[in-house]
Design a protein around this motif. Sequence first.
Motif, mmCIF file in Angstrom:
data_model
loop_
_atom_site.group_PDB
_atom_site.id
_atom_site.type_symbol
_atom_site.label_atom_id
_atom_site.label_comp_id
_atom_site.label_asym_id
_atom_site.label_seq_id
_atom_site.Cartn_x
_atom_site.Cartn_y
_atom_site.Cartn_z
ATOM 1 N N LEU A 1 0.736 -1.054 0.091
ATOM 2 C CA LEU A 1 0.156 0.140 -0.104
ATOM 3 C C LEU A 1 0.910 1.276 0.042
ATOM 4 O O LEU A 1 1.650 1.470 0.883
ATOM 5 C CB LEU A 1 -1.066 0.056 1.314
ATOM 6 C CG LEU A 1 -1.778 -1.292 1.470
ATOM 7 C CD1 LEU A 1 -2.611 -1.033 2.643
ATOM 8 C CD2 LEU A 1 -2.905 -1.251 0.072
ATOM 9 N N THR A 2 0.706 2.102 -0.867
ATOM 10 C CA THR A 2 1.824 3.221 -1.208
ATOM 11 C C THR A 2 0.771 4.161 -2.204
ATOM 12 O O THR A 2 0.133 4.067 -2.757
ATOM 13 C CB THR A 2 2.892 2.789 -2.006
ATOM 14 O OG1 THR A 2 3.645 4.004 -2.307
ATOM 15 C CG2 THR A 2 2.522 2.119 -3.216
ATOM 16 N N PRO A 3 0.876 5.505 -1.572
ATOM 17 C CA PRO A 3 0.039 6.654 -2.165
ATOM 18 C C PRO A 3 0.394 6.807 -3.653
ATOM 19 O O PRO A 3 -0.133 7.470 -4.310
ATOM 20 C CB PRO A 3 0.433 7.791 -1.378
ATOM 21 C CG PRO A 3 1.662 7.520 -0.433
ATOM 22 C CD PRO A 3 1.688 5.769 -0.355
ATOM 23 N N ASP A 4 1.658 6.354 -3.903
ATOM 24 C CA ASP A 4 2.115 6.592 -5.410
ATOM 25 C C ASP A 4 1.695 5.586 -6.421
ATOM 26 O O ASP A 4 2.028 5.475 -7.631
ATOM 27 C CB ASP A 4 3.522 6.370 -5.329
ATOM 28 C CG ASP A 4 4.065 7.506 -4.562
ATOM 29 O OD1 ASP A 4 3.834 8.873 -4.786
ATOM 30 O OD2 ASP A 4 5.001 7.325 -3.711
ATOM 31 N N SER A 5 0.971 4.584 -6.010
ATOM 32 C CA SER A 5 0.328 3.548 -6.820
ATOM 33 C C SER A 5 -0.860 4.042 -7.859
ATOM 34 O O SER A 5 -1.465 5.089 -7.398
ATOM 35 C CB SER A 5 -0.457 2.315 -6.156
ATOM 36 O OG SER A 5 -0.672 1.296 -7.005
ATOM 37 N N GLU A 6 -1.050 3.273 -9.045
ATOM 38 C CA GLU A 6 -1.982 3.788 -10.099
ATOM 39 C C GLU A 6 -3.194 3.014 -9.640
ATOM 40 O O GLU A 6 -4.280 3.512 -10.216
ATOM 41 C CB GLU A 6 -1.507 3.586 -11.275
ATOM 42 C CG GLU A 6 -0.312 4.361 -11.650
ATOM 43 C CD GLU A 6 0.390 3.943 -13.135
ATOM 44 O OE1 GLU A 6 -0.392 2.975 -13.717
ATOM 45 O OE2 GLU A 6 1.399 4.416 -13.635
ATOM 46 N N HIS A 7 -3.208 2.004 -8.947
ATOM 47 C CA HIS A 7 -4.348 1.167 -8.658
ATOM 48 C C HIS A 7 -4.981 1.520 -7.255
ATOM 49 O O HIS A 7 -4.172 1.408 -6.204
ATOM 50 C CB HIS A 7 -4.035 -0.251 -8.671
ATOM 51 C CG HIS A 7 -3.004 -0.442 -9.921
ATOM 52 N ND1 HIS A 7 -3.743 -0.689 -11.112
ATOM 53 C CD2 HIS A 7 -2.123 -1.012 -10.130
ATOM 54 C CE1 HIS A 7 -2.955 -0.940 -12.238
ATOM 55 N NE2 HIS A 7 -1.896 -0.934 -11.512
ATOM 56 N N ALA A 8 -6.255 1.900 -7.294
ATOM 57 C CA ALA A 8 -7.031 2.115 -6.105
ATOM 58 C C ALA A 8 -7.580 0.755 -5.349
ATOM 59 O O ALA A 8 -7.675 -0.190 -6.069
ATOM 60 C CB ALA A 8 -8.262 2.890 -6.270
ATOM 61 N N ALA B 1 -0.934 -0.727 -4.338
ATOM 62 C CA ALA B 1 -2.647 -0.160 -4.521
ATOM 63 C C ALA B 1 -2.437 0.920 -3.393
ATOM 64 O O ALA B 1 -1.471 1.229 -2.627
ATOM 65 C CB ALA B 1 -3.578 -1.342 -3.766
ATOM 66 N N ARG B 2 -3.263 1.882 -3.465
ATOM 67 C CA ARG B 2 -3.517 3.163 -2.819
ATOM 68 C C ARG B 2 -4.841 3.164 -2.222
ATOM 69 O O ARG B 2 -5.904 2.276 -2.739
ATOM 70 C CB ARG B 2 -2.997 4.273 -3.542
ATOM 71 C CG ARG B 2 -4.102 4.611 -4.693
ATOM 72 C CD ARG B 2 -3.943 5.781 -5.409
ATOM 73 N NE ARG B 2 -4.686 5.718 -6.718
ATOM 74 C CZ ARG B 2 -5.923 6.042 -6.899
ATOM 75 N NH1 ARG B 2 -6.705 6.317 -5.828
ATOM 76 N NH2 ARG B 2 -6.483 6.121 -8.093
ATOM 77 N N LEU B 3 -5.180 3.773 -1.181
ATOM 78 C CA LEU B 3 -6.358 4.053 -0.913
ATOM 79 C C LEU B 3 -7.370 4.812 -1.633
ATOM 80 O O LEU B 3 -6.602 5.883 -2.336
ATOM 81 C CB LEU B 3 -6.326 4.886 0.582
ATOM 82 C CG LEU B 3 -5.488 4.106 1.929
ATOM 83 C CD1 LEU B 3 -5.492 5.101 2.984
ATOM 84 C CD2 LEU B 3 -6.422 2.689 2.261
ATOM 85 N N PRO B 4 -8.537 4.593 -1.810
ATOM 86 C CA PRO B 4 -9.369 5.262 -2.762
ATOM 87 C C PRO B 4 -9.713 6.477 -2.445
ATOM 88 O O PRO B 4 -10.896 7.104 -2.423
ATOM 89 C CB PRO B 4 -10.577 4.110 -2.997
ATOM 90 C CG PRO B 4 -10.633 3.592 -1.554
ATOM 91 C CD PRO B 4 -9.214 3.521 -1.122
ATOM 92 N N ILE B 5 -8.753 7.559 -1.926
ATOM 93 C CA ILE B 5 -9.118 8.724 -1.470
ATOM 94 C C ILE B 5 -9.716 9.502 -2.698
ATOM 95 O O ILE B 5 -10.647 10.241 -2.611
ATOM 96 C CB ILE B 5 -7.837 9.452 -0.837
ATOM 97 C CG1 ILE B 5 -7.414 8.786 0.401
ATOM 98 C CG2 ILE B 5 -8.070 10.953 -0.850
ATOM 99 C CD1 ILE B 5 -6.091 9.252 0.927
ATOM 100 N N GLN B 6 -8.961 9.463 -3.996
ATOM 101 C CA GLN B 6 -9.453 10.310 -5.064
ATOM 102 C C GLN B 6 -10.667 9.629 -5.683
ATOM 103 O O GLN B 6 -11.264 10.523 -6.171
ATOM 104 C CB GLN B 6 -8.386 9.928 -6.461
ATOM 105 C CG GLN B 6 -7.044 10.314 -5.778
ATOM 106 C CD GLN B 6 -6.036 10.038 -6.711
ATOM 107 O OE1 GLN B 6 -6.277 9.602 -8.031
ATOM 108 N NE2 GLN B 6 -4.563 10.195 -6.571
ATOM 109 N N GLU B 7 -11.192 8.474 -5.455
ATOM 110 C CA GLU B 7 -12.494 7.982 -5.645
ATOM 111 C C GLU B 7 -13.595 8.705 -4.850
ATOM 112 O O GLU B 7 -14.640 8.841 -5.451
ATOM 113 C CB GLU B 7 -12.668 6.430 -5.882
ATOM 114 C CG GLU B 7 -11.949 5.975 -7.128
ATOM 115 C CD GLU B 7 -10.399 6.041 -6.986
ATOM 116 O OE1 GLU B 7 -9.457 6.244 -7.962
ATOM 117 O OE2 GLU B 7 -9.641 6.292 -5.987
ATOM 118 N N TYR B 8 -13.591 8.709 -3.808
ATOM 119 C CA TYR B 8 -14.574 9.114 -2.718
ATOM 120 C C TYR B 8 -14.337 10.518 -2.034
ATOM 121 O O TYR B 8 -15.285 10.849 -1.464
ATOM 122 C CB TYR B 8 -14.501 8.025 -1.710
ATOM 123 C CG TYR B 8 -14.859 6.757 -2.300
ATOM 124 C CD1 TYR B 8 -16.258 6.184 -2.434
ATOM 125 C CD2 TYR B 8 -13.862 5.874 -2.218
ATOM 126 C CE1 TYR B 8 -16.683 5.059 -2.602
ATOM 127 C CE2 TYR B 8 -14.374 4.342 -2.940
ATOM 128 C CZ TYR B 8 -15.721 4.292 -2.945
ATOM 129 O OH TYR B 8 -16.051 3.130 -3.525
#
Length: 332
Positions: A211-218, A255-262
């Motif tokens: 889990l890293t904030p730089d990942s492209e996958h949520a 993967a990153r946390l879905p911050i951008q999605e929600y």
Amino acid sequence: MDWKVEGSAKKTDSRVLQEQEVILEDTGEESISESFQLLQIDVECEHREGETLPTGGAVWSSKNVQRKQRHWEKIVAAKKSKRKQEKERRKANRVENSGICPQHSKRFLRSLTKERLLEAKHSGPRLCIDLSMTHHMSKKELSRLAGQIRRLYGSNKKADRPFWISLTGFTTDSPLYEECLRMNDGFSSYLLDITEEDCFSLFPLETLVYLTPDSEHALEDIDLNKVYILGGLVDESIQKKVTFQKAREHSVKTARLPIQEYMVRCQNGKNYHSEILAINQVFDILATYFETQNWPESLKKGVSSRKGYILQNSVDDGQPKELQKAKVLEVP
């Protein structure tokens, strides 16, 4: 006649003294010491018999002491009575609320927590804290990381469905281990795995998700067959993509946390927006989602407004669109 009696008395005394001298010579040193002890006791008895009862100021002092003693006894009795009443009140509350909110002892709660954690070791989700990057961290950064580990473990103990946590790349002679012992009470008895092995050699690579904030996958869901990795890194110099590059070196999924999605960016004084969270904040989001299956609720718990993000539904619908655009900056 009187002088004859005195003469006979003197003769008698002299005979007694002579007999005592003979006895002392025969008995030796031990009997002499015993005789002196007896004489000392006699002297003390005479001294006590000669004592007189206190008068004047001494009598007043004695009465003052007795008055203070009575006052103190009243205070102690009042405290005992108050404790008894409080105990009876708590007992009555337990009886009254027995069907609503049963009270459990601390021992029972500790046993229940231990049972849940051990159950997570066999059937729960797994979380790995990668501590192999701490050798470049300062004393202040190590202290902050030790505090994050303490808060993460505390949240996991309180969770109804806890994770099983592994601290990898963690040596017992490292400065971070010493800092954890210093800052975290009972750290040596934490119910988790501590190993010097790297997370990439401890688990099969296909099961790992870094889990890293730089990942492209949520991150979409939590899979019980996966091992989720958090980088144990507190870096005040803000080196970018450290954990992302490490995951790519070992060909591990990210993967990153879905911050951008929600969530959406909100305007603030410093124009600051960051998706970088402490490991305990990331864990709070994961644990909440695992229990609720609700990403907006989970993100709200872990992402504070100071990070420059708010939930999409937090924007007031009753306001004009122009005002909404002024408050919210859409993610590019």
